[in-house]
Design a protein around this motif. Sequence first.
Motif, PDB file in Angstrom:
ATOM      1  N   ARG A 151     -24.310   2.807   7.846  1.00 61.44           N
ATOM      2  CA  ARG A 151     -24.671   2.362   6.493  1.00 61.44           C
ATOM      3  C   ARG A 151     -25.420   3.474   5.759  1.00 61.44           C
ATOM      4  N   VAL A 152     -26.273   4.189   6.476  1.00 61.04           N
ATOM      5  CA  VAL A 152     -27.005   5.313   5.876  1.00 61.04           C
ATOM      6  C   VAL A 152     -26.028   6.384   5.410  1.00 61.04           C
ATOM      7  N   PHE A 153     -25.128   6.798   6.312  1.00 67.39           N
ATOM      8  CA  PHE A 153     -24.150   7.834   5.972  1.00 67.39           C
ATOM      9  C   PHE A 153     -23.240   7.370   4.829  1.00 67.39           C
ATOM     10  N   GLU A 154     -22.868   6.094   4.857  1.00 67.36           N
ATOM     11  CA  GLU A 154     -22.011   5.539   3.806  1.00 67.36           C
ATOM     12  C   GLU A 154     -22.707   5.612   2.446  1.00 67.36           C
ATOM     13  N   ASN A 155     -23.987   5.237   2.400  1.00 68.08           N
ATOM     14  CA  ASN A 155     -24.735   5.298   1.144  1.00 68.08           C
ATOM     15  C   ASN A 155     -24.819   6.721   0.612  1.00 68.08           C
ATOM     16  N   LEU A 156     -25.098   7.673   1.514  1.00 70.21           N
ATOM     17  CA  LEU A 156     -25.241   9.065   1.088  1.00 70.21           C
ATOM     18  C   LEU A 156     -23.916   9.640   0.602  1.00 70.21           C
ATOM     19  N   MET A 157     -22.818   9.312   1.302  1.00 63.62           N
ATOM     20  CA  MET A 157     -21.511   9.820   0.881  1.00 63.62           C
ATOM     21  C   MET A 157     -21.057   9.163  -0.418  1.00 63.62           C
ATOM     22  N   SER A 158     -21.369   7.880  -0.601  1.00 70.46           N
ATOM     23  CA  SER A 158     -21.041   7.205  -1.861  1.00 70.46           C
ATOM     24  C   SER A 158     -21.790   7.863  -3.013  1.00 70.46           C
ATOM     25  N   ASN A 159     -23.046   8.214  -2.760  1.00 68.29           N
ATOM     26  CA  ASN A 159     -23.871   8.898  -3.750  1.00 68.29           C
ATOM     27  C   ASN A 159     -23.261  10.250  -4.118  1.00 68.29           C
ATOM     28  N   ILE A 160     -22.784  10.963  -3.108  1.00 71.97           N
ATOM     29  CA  ILE A 160     -22.170  12.269  -3.327  1.00 71.97           C
ATOM     30  C   ILE A 160     -20.893  12.134  -4.163  1.00 71.97           C
ATOM     31  N   CYS A 161     -20.058  11.152  -3.806  1.00 72.42           N
ATOM     32  CA  CYS A 161     -18.795  10.959  -4.521  1.00 72.42           C
ATOM     33  C   CYS A 161     -19.024  10.590  -5.987  1.00 72.42           C
ATOM     34  N   LYS A 162     -20.105   9.894  -6.277  1.00 76.30           N
ATOM     35  CA  LYS A 162     -20.401   9.484  -7.655  1.00 76.30           C
ATOM     36  C   LYS A 162     -21.032  10.602  -8.469  1.00 76.30           C
ATOM     37  N   TYR A 163     -21.908  11.382  -7.852  1.00 79.13           N
ATOM     38  CA  TYR A 163     -22.763  12.278  -8.626  1.00 79.13           C
ATOM     39  C   TYR A 163     -22.571  13.767  -8.383  1.00 79.13           C
ATOM     40  N   ALA A 164     -21.771  14.152  -7.377  1.00 76.26           N
ATOM     41  CA  ALA A 164     -21.581  15.577  -7.110  1.00 76.26           C
ATOM     42  C   ALA A 164     -20.648  16.200  -8.149  1.00 76.26           C
ATOM     43  N   GLN A 165     -20.898  17.460  -8.463  1.00 75.73           N
ATOM     44  CA  GLN A 165     -20.075  18.189  -9.423  1.00 75.73           C
ATOM     45  C   GLN A 165     -18.659  18.355  -8.882  1.00 75.73           C
ATOM     46  N   ASN A 166     -17.674  17.962  -9.681  1.00 79.30           N
ATOM     47  CA  ASN A 166     -16.277  18.076  -9.265  1.00 79.30           C
ATOM     48  C   ASN A 166     -15.915  19.529  -8.966  1.00 79.30           C
ATOM     49  N   GLY A 167     -15.111  19.701  -7.916  1.00 81.42           N
ATOM     50  CA  GLY A 167     -14.635  21.031  -7.565  1.00 81.42           C
ATOM     51  C   GLY A 167     -15.621  21.863  -6.776  1.00 81.42           C
ATOM     52  N   THR A 168     -16.680  21.255  -6.264  1.00 83.22           N
ATOM     53  CA  THR A 168     -17.671  21.986  -5.471  1.00 83.22           C
ATOM     54  C   THR A 168     -17.607  21.567  -4.009  1.00 83.22           C
ATOM     55  N   ARG A 169     -18.276  22.324  -3.166  1.00 89.64           N
ATOM     56  CA  ARG A 169     -18.337  22.016  -1.743  1.00 89.64           C
ATOM     57  C   ARG A 169     -19.496  21.068  -1.456  1.00 89.64           C
ATOM     58  N   VAL A 170     -19.297  20.224  -0.480  1.00 94.19           N
ATOM     59  CA  VAL A 170     -20.331  19.303   0.004  1.00 94.19           C
ATOM     60  C   VAL A 170     -20.608  19.674   1.459  1.00 94.19           C
ATOM     61  N   TYR A 171     -21.843  20.022   1.765  1.00 94.87           N
ATOM     62  CA  TYR A 171     -22.181  20.494   3.107  1.00 94.87           C
ATOM     63  C   TYR A 171     -22.880  19.409   3.918  1.00 94.87           C
ATOM     64  N   LEU A 172     -22.370  19.208   5.130  1.00 95.61           N
ATOM     65  CA  LEU A 172     -22.993  18.316   6.095  1.00 95.61           C
ATOM     66  C   LEU A 172     -23.316  19.157   7.335  1.00 95.61           C
ATOM     67  N   ASP A 173     -24.589  19.374   7.574  1.00 97.92           N
ATOM     68  CA  ASP A 173     -25.012  20.245   8.668  1.00 97.92           C
ATOM     69  C   ASP A 173     -25.720  19.455   9.763  1.00 97.92           C
ATOM     70  N   ILE A 174     -25.457  19.850  11.013  1.00100.04           N
ATOM     71  CA  ILE A 174     -26.127  19.255  12.174  1.00100.04           C
ATOM     72  C   ILE A 174     -26.835  20.375  12.918  1.00100.04           C
ATOM     73  N   ALA A 175     -28.136  20.220  13.113  1.00 96.80           N
ATOM     74  CA  ALA A 175     -28.909  21.245  13.807  1.00 96.80           C
ATOM     75  C   ALA A 175     -29.813  20.599  14.848  1.00 96.80           C
ATOM     76  N   SER A 176     -30.247  21.416  15.788  1.00100.06           N
ATOM     77  CA  SER A 176     -31.173  20.966  16.826  1.00100.06           C
ATOM     78  C   SER A 176     -32.397  21.869  16.782  1.00100.06           C
ATOM     79  N   LYS A 177     -33.549  21.289  16.402  1.00 94.78           N
ATOM     80  CA  LYS A 177     -34.758  22.088  16.238  1.00 94.78           C
ATOM     81  C   LYS A 177     -35.956  21.387  16.858  1.00 94.78           C
ATOM     82  N   ASN A 178     -36.585  22.061  17.796  1.00 92.44           N
ATOM     83  CA  ASN A 178     -37.830  21.558  18.409  1.00 92.44           C
ATOM     84  C   ASN A 178     -37.713  20.125  18.915  1.00 92.44           C
TER      85      ASN A 178
END
Length: 251
Positions: A151-178
């Motif tokens: 549900r969290v990921f769905e909300n964030l992706m829905s937000n991106i689809c509505k408000y992100a600038q058309n024709g741009t890249r959307v970055y989803l990064d996974i990192a491991s820190k401390n």
Amino acid sequence: MFGDFKDFSQSLNNINQGLQTAIEEKMKSERFKTELITNVSHDIKTPITSIINYVDLLKKEDIESENAKEYIEVLDRQSGKLKKLVEDLVEASKASTGNLSVNLEVLDVSVLLSQTLGEFEDKLKSEKLIPVLRAEKENVKILADGKHLWRVFENLMSNICKYAQNGTRVYLDIASKNGKAVITFRNISKYQLNVDAELCERFVRGDSSRNTEGSGLGLSIAKSLVELQNGKLEIFVDGDLFKVRIEFKEI
């Protein structure tokens, strides 16, 4: 106990009692607020459902007037938005007060994010958005509730689809820190972001106008759901760059 020690002990007891009373009153207030929102929302949903059903019946009628057809489309669209708003309101209330069951399990972040991108593939294409999923290492695992995290990921992706600038890249990064699994969503907003990073406050949105879709509840729901799973969600705004950072303990 004698003298000053007795007075000090009594003061501590009074502070403890006052704190306990304040906590109990706060919890009582939150429960009342949740029950009120739930009950009122339930009462509102009944006429909304009726309106939606009658609009559906009208759409099936042989109506010649083009103006009437246009009015029906507006009713259909607005009643659907109202229904979604009521549902979001109930979910936001339950999430913020912790009135949701949480079933923690071991989850692979990469797998869940890949599934999320798969679900949003068509929407991303229609908005000409290019998703880029990057992971520093494979099999980054966390302890979370699969349903709530989706549900969290769905909300964030829905937000991106509505408000992100058309024709741009959307970055989803996974990192491991401390010892932490860090999940980052980044996109360029199509609208000017006129507010600071306190976007998780309910009913607050990034654009100053009310012409775009959305209730402003999505980010608040996402933040509350992450915290219910012992995680942390932060939002950063830098010009038109919008970034959400989610942090869980890695296992």
